[in-house]
Write a protein that holds these residues in place. Structure first.
Motif, PDB file in Angstrom:
ATOM      1  N   UNK A  95     -95.590  40.306   5.505  1.00 55.40           N
ATOM      2  CA  UNK A  95     -96.805  39.500   5.352  1.00 55.40           C
ATOM      3  C   UNK A  95     -97.813  39.963   6.401  1.00 55.40           C
ATOM      4  N   UNK A  96     -99.058  40.083   5.978  1.00 50.69           N
ATOM      5  CA  UNK A  96    -100.121  40.553   6.863  1.00 50.69           C
ATOM      6  C   UNK A  96    -101.198  39.480   6.956  1.00 50.69           C
ATOM      7  N   UNK A  97    -101.543  39.115   8.180  1.00 48.87           N
ATOM      8  CA  UNK A  97    -102.600  38.143   8.423  1.00 48.87           C
ATOM      9  C   UNK A  97    -103.494  38.702   9.515  1.00 48.87           C
ATOM     10  N   UNK A  98    -104.777  38.801   9.230  1.00 53.02           N
ATOM     11  CA  UNK A  98    -105.773  39.295  10.193  1.00 53.02           C
ATOM     12  C   UNK A  98    -105.399  40.661  10.757  1.00 53.02           C
ATOM     13  N   UNK A  99    -104.870  41.521   9.929  1.00 60.98           N
ATOM     14  CA  UNK A  99    -104.553  42.876  10.352  1.00 60.98           C
ATOM     15  C   UNK A  99    -103.246  43.014  11.109  1.00 60.98           C
ATOM     16  N   UNK A 100    -102.481  41.931  11.266  1.00 56.26           N
ATOM     17  CA  UNK A 100    -101.191  41.969  11.947  1.00 56.26           C
ATOM     18  C   UNK A 100    -100.107  41.723  10.909  1.00 56.26           C
ATOM     19  N   UNK A 101     -99.213  42.681  10.750  1.00 59.25           N
ATOM     20  CA  UNK A 101     -98.163  42.570   9.748  1.00 59.25           C
ATOM     21  C   UNK A 101     -96.827  42.252  10.416  1.00 59.25           C
ATOM     22  N   UNK A 102     -96.064  41.386   9.768  1.00 62.18           N
ATOM     23  CA  UNK A 102     -94.741  41.033  10.277  1.00 62.18           C
ATOM     24  C   UNK A 102     -93.726  41.196   9.151  1.00 62.18           C
ATOM     25  N   UNK A 103     -92.482  41.473   9.527  1.00 66.88           N
ATOM     26  CA  UNK A 103     -91.405  41.652   8.584  1.00 66.88           C
ATOM     27  C   UNK A 103     -90.406  40.524   8.810  1.00 66.88           C
ATOM     28  N   UNK A 104     -90.145  39.751   7.763  1.00 68.65           N
ATOM     29  CA  UNK A 104     -89.229  38.628   7.860  1.00 68.65           C
ATOM     30  C   UNK A 104     -88.253  38.658   6.691  1.00 68.65           C
ATOM     31  N   UNK A 105     -87.198  37.835   6.802  1.00 63.94           N
ATOM     32  CA  UNK A 105     -86.268  37.708   5.695  1.00 63.94           C
ATOM     33  C   UNK A 105     -86.956  36.946   4.572  1.00 63.94           C
ATOM     34  N   UNK A 106     -86.733  37.393   3.357  1.00 58.57           N
ATOM     35  CA  UNK A 106     -87.330  36.724   2.206  1.00 58.57           C
ATOM     36  C   UNK A 106     -86.608  35.409   1.965  1.00 58.57           C
ATOM     37  N   UNK A 107     -87.330  34.432   1.442  1.00 55.72           N
ATOM     38  CA  UNK A 107     -86.712  33.156   1.116  1.00 55.72           C
ATOM     39  C   UNK A 107     -85.800  33.336  -0.079  1.00 55.72           C
ATOM     40  N   UNK A 108     -84.552  32.836   0.007  1.00 55.43           N
ATOM     41  CA  UNK A 108     -83.666  32.983  -1.143  1.00 55.43           C
ATOM     42  C   UNK A 108     -84.158  32.149  -2.311  1.00 55.43           C
ATOM     43  N   UNK A 109     -83.973  32.676  -3.508  1.00 59.73           N
ATOM     44  CA  UNK A 109     -84.411  31.958  -4.717  1.00 59.73           C
ATOM     45  C   UNK A 109     -83.538  30.736  -4.910  1.00 59.73           C
ATOM     46  N   UNK A 110     -84.171  29.629  -5.189  1.00 62.74           N
ATOM     47  CA  UNK A 110     -83.414  28.375  -5.355  1.00 62.74           C
ATOM     48  C   UNK A 110     -82.910  28.229  -6.758  1.00 62.74           C
TER      49      UNK A 110
END
Length: 110
Positions: A95-110
């Motif tokens: 996810x990128x916000x204001x030019x800063x990108x972060x890598x996180x675990x995706x939310x598992x599908x419910x």
């Protein structure tokens, strides 16, 4: 034309990017891990087989080695990158916000 110093260039949201525009990063992933491993087995088999057959059939067998590049979609390193992409697909989210990108675990599908 370069933007003036001190100004920020806006980053387009994924929804505003045209589908005809090429992706920024190359994608070497396959549809599934078994399919990717099969491509690797074919590629490495062609390289090893072509070298191993030189004493039996002569140097003409080395012509099979370039076919491995098709199976690898490039070089063996490209195949390794694709393996990592195939394994992580759907598990990581950028996810990128204001030019800063972060890598996180995706939310598992419910």
């Amino acid at each position: 034309m370069k933007p003036a110093q001190g100004t920020k260039t806006p980053i387009a949201a994924p929804s505003t990017v045209s589908s005809a525009a090429p992706s920024a990063a190359p994608d070497f992933a396959s549809k599934s891990v078994p399919r990717h491993l099969a491509r690797g087995a074919i590629g490495f088999g062609l390289i090893i087989g072509s070298i191993a057959m030189v004493p039996v059939a002569g140097p003409v067998t080395l012509l099979a080695a370039p076919l491995a590049l098709i199976a690898f979609r490039g070089c063996p390193t490209c195949w390794m990158v694709g393996l990592a992409q195939t394994i992580s697909r759907g598990r990581l989210e950028r996810s990128c916000v204001d030019g800063v990108c972060t890598l996180t675990k995706a939310n598992p599908a419910a």
